[in-house]
Design a protein around this motif. Structure first.
Motif, PDB file in Angstrom:
ATOM      1  N   ARG A 141       0.877  -1.240   0.100  1.00 29.12           N
ATOM      2  CA  ARG A 141      -0.052  -0.037   0.033  1.00 29.12           C
ATOM      3  C   ARG A 141       0.878   1.198   0.024  1.00 29.12           C
ATOM      4  O   ARG A 141       0.517   2.146  -0.514  1.00 29.12           O
ATOM      5  CB  ARG A 141      -0.843  -0.173   1.176  1.00 29.12           C
ATOM      6  CG  ARG A 141      -2.236  -0.978   1.164  1.00 29.12           C
ATOM      7  CD  ARG A 141      -2.785  -1.003   2.399  1.00 29.12           C
ATOM      8  NE  ARG A 141      -3.865  -1.834   2.292  1.00 29.12           N
ATOM      9  CZ  ARG A 141      -4.744  -2.269   3.225  1.00 29.12           C
ATOM     10  NH1 ARG A 141      -4.565  -1.863   4.740  1.00 29.12           N
ATOM     11  NH2 ARG A 141      -5.843  -3.223   3.219  1.00 29.12           N
ATOM     12  N   TRP A 173       2.347   1.817  -3.433  1.00 22.69           N
ATOM     13  CA  TRP A 173       1.327   2.203  -4.342  1.00 22.69           C
ATOM     14  C   TRP A 173       1.163   3.679  -4.211  1.00 22.69           C
ATOM     15  O   TRP A 173       0.732   4.383  -5.152  1.00 22.69           O
ATOM     16  CB  TRP A 173      -0.154   1.359  -4.243  1.00 22.69           C
ATOM     17  CG  TRP A 173      -1.232   2.009  -4.798  1.00 22.69           C
ATOM     18  CD1 TRP A 173      -2.419   2.521  -4.368  1.00 22.69           C
ATOM     19  CD2 TRP A 173      -1.305   1.982  -6.254  1.00 22.69           C
ATOM     20  NE1 TRP A 173      -3.214   2.872  -5.411  1.00 22.69           N
ATOM     21  CE2 TRP A 173      -2.613   2.743  -6.726  1.00 22.69           C
ATOM     22  CE3 TRP A 173      -0.390   1.665  -7.500  1.00 22.69           C
ATOM     23  CZ2 TRP A 173      -3.156   2.981  -7.940  1.00 22.69           C
ATOM     24  CZ3 TRP A 173      -1.036   2.036  -8.589  1.00 22.69           C
ATOM     25  CH2 TRP A 173      -2.125   2.480  -8.770  1.00 22.69           C
ATOM     26  N   ARG A 174       0.810   4.150  -2.743  1.00 26.51           N
ATOM     27  CA  ARG A 174       0.420   5.557  -2.811  1.00 26.51           C
ATOM     28  C   ARG A 174       1.802   6.620  -3.166  1.00 26.51           C
ATOM     29  O   ARG A 174       1.422   7.584  -3.622  1.00 26.51           O
ATOM     30  CB  ARG A 174       0.441   5.928  -1.264  1.00 26.51           C
ATOM     31  CG  ARG A 174      -0.745   5.577  -0.693  1.00 26.51           C
ATOM     32  CD  ARG A 174      -0.768   6.170   0.745  1.00 26.51           C
ATOM     33  NE  ARG A 174      -0.011   5.458   1.700  1.00 26.51           N
ATOM     34  CZ  ARG A 174      -0.306   4.513   2.495  1.00 26.51           C
ATOM     35  NH1 ARG A 174      -1.424   3.883   2.630  1.00 26.51           N
ATOM     36  NH2 ARG A 174       0.762   4.223   3.503  1.00 26.51           N
TER      37      ARG A 174
END
Length: 295
Positions: A7, A10-11
């Protein structure tokens, strides 16, 4: 733990992932900066950017005057000019010294405050899981002020950056496709240092390496750590591209936190500065847009 890491990555990457951009253009309008033409990508005039950098770098140079002996020995006319400026500065600060050896040396952050009226520094971001951010730690920054610079190696189109880009969230893309790698670790760090030392000409350093360390010689060179805005935290600064003119003083290039990857093509050094979109008070974190849409 693995899911959290995915995550986080991805950010960092989604702002450079074309399908995500296409799907989110409408719903993320606040995080986009629309520019009709590349020539209109200016919050303030280039002349204002130039004057701010010149003013700041001269103040840093004078503050570190005793270390500049080798450079000034080759530039006698420039030395006379700086000696005059140093004398004025000593009178202003109340230092009674017959020569520069007795001058009071401030920290670069103190020089920035005395010159522009504010300081900026890196610290833990106010956003959850955002890591490091950049804050105005002292003073007040008016709207339309250069508050930071984006350091790194400058790559033109088609120059090799594949391996440097792996796992690297610090690559900034300019409107014309020029890339700036602001990563201060790993391969990116090694490439920057190699290019910087390649371009050194005798005592003249053509770029600043100190942004790769914890002790900054140019306190503005923290722009790669400015976090992207969100729905809760609107952008208060904006990226602006700036090409360093050929007449930029050679003795001040040691404070430029950018270096070109190769010299195959003659062109001006590309820099990116961050300009305030509104007044910013002491204690506020800087937030900007990670990407620009040219319509």
């Amino acid at each position: 733990a693995m899911l959290r890491e995915l995550r986080r990555r991805w950010r960092s990457y989604k702002y450079r992932f074309v399908p995500w951009l296409a799907l989110n253009l409408r719903r993320q309008r606040r995080t986009l900066r629309y520019v009709p033409e590349s020539s209109q990508d200016k919050i303030i005039a280039d002349e204002d950017v130039f004057e701010t950098l010149l003013k700041t770098f001269k103040a840093l140079f004078i503050n570190d005057f005793s270390r500049q002996a080798d450079i000034l020995a080759l530039l006698p006319e420039v030395k006379c000019q700086y000696l005059e400026l140093l004398t004025v500065e000593q009178k202003r600060s109340g230092v009674n010294s017959c020569n520069h050896q007795g001058q009071h040396v401030c920290s670069p952050e103190e020089v920035l405050f005395n010159t522009l009226g504010f300081t900026v520094s890196r610290d833990r971001s106010s956003l959850v899981s955002a890591g490091t951010g950049v804050f105005v730690t002292r003073g007040f920054v008016p709207k339309g002020t250069v508050v930071s610079m984006y350091p790194g190696t400058v790559y033109r189109k088609h120059e090799p950056i594949f391996f440097q880009s792996l796992g690297n969230p610090f690559i900034f893309r300019c409107i014309d496709g020029v890339l700036i790698d602001g990563n201060d670790k790993g391969l990116s760090r090694s490439v920057y240092r190699s290019c910087s030392r390649r371009d050194q000409f005798g005592p003249f350093q053509m770029s600043d390496e100190s942004w790769l360390t914890a002790t900054l010689q140019n306190p503005l060179a923290v722009g790669q750590y400015v976090n992207n805005c969100s729905h809760e935290k609107a952008a208060n600064v904006c990226y602006q591209e700036f090409d360093v003119p050929g007449h930029f003083p050679v003795e001040l290039k040691q404070y430029l936190p950018n270096i070109v990857y190769s010299h195959d093509i003659e062109s001006h050094l590309r820099c990116v500065v961050l300009v305030t979109l509104r007044d910013i008070k002491q204690g506020e974190e800087l937030f900007s847009n990670y990407y620009t849409v040219v319509s």
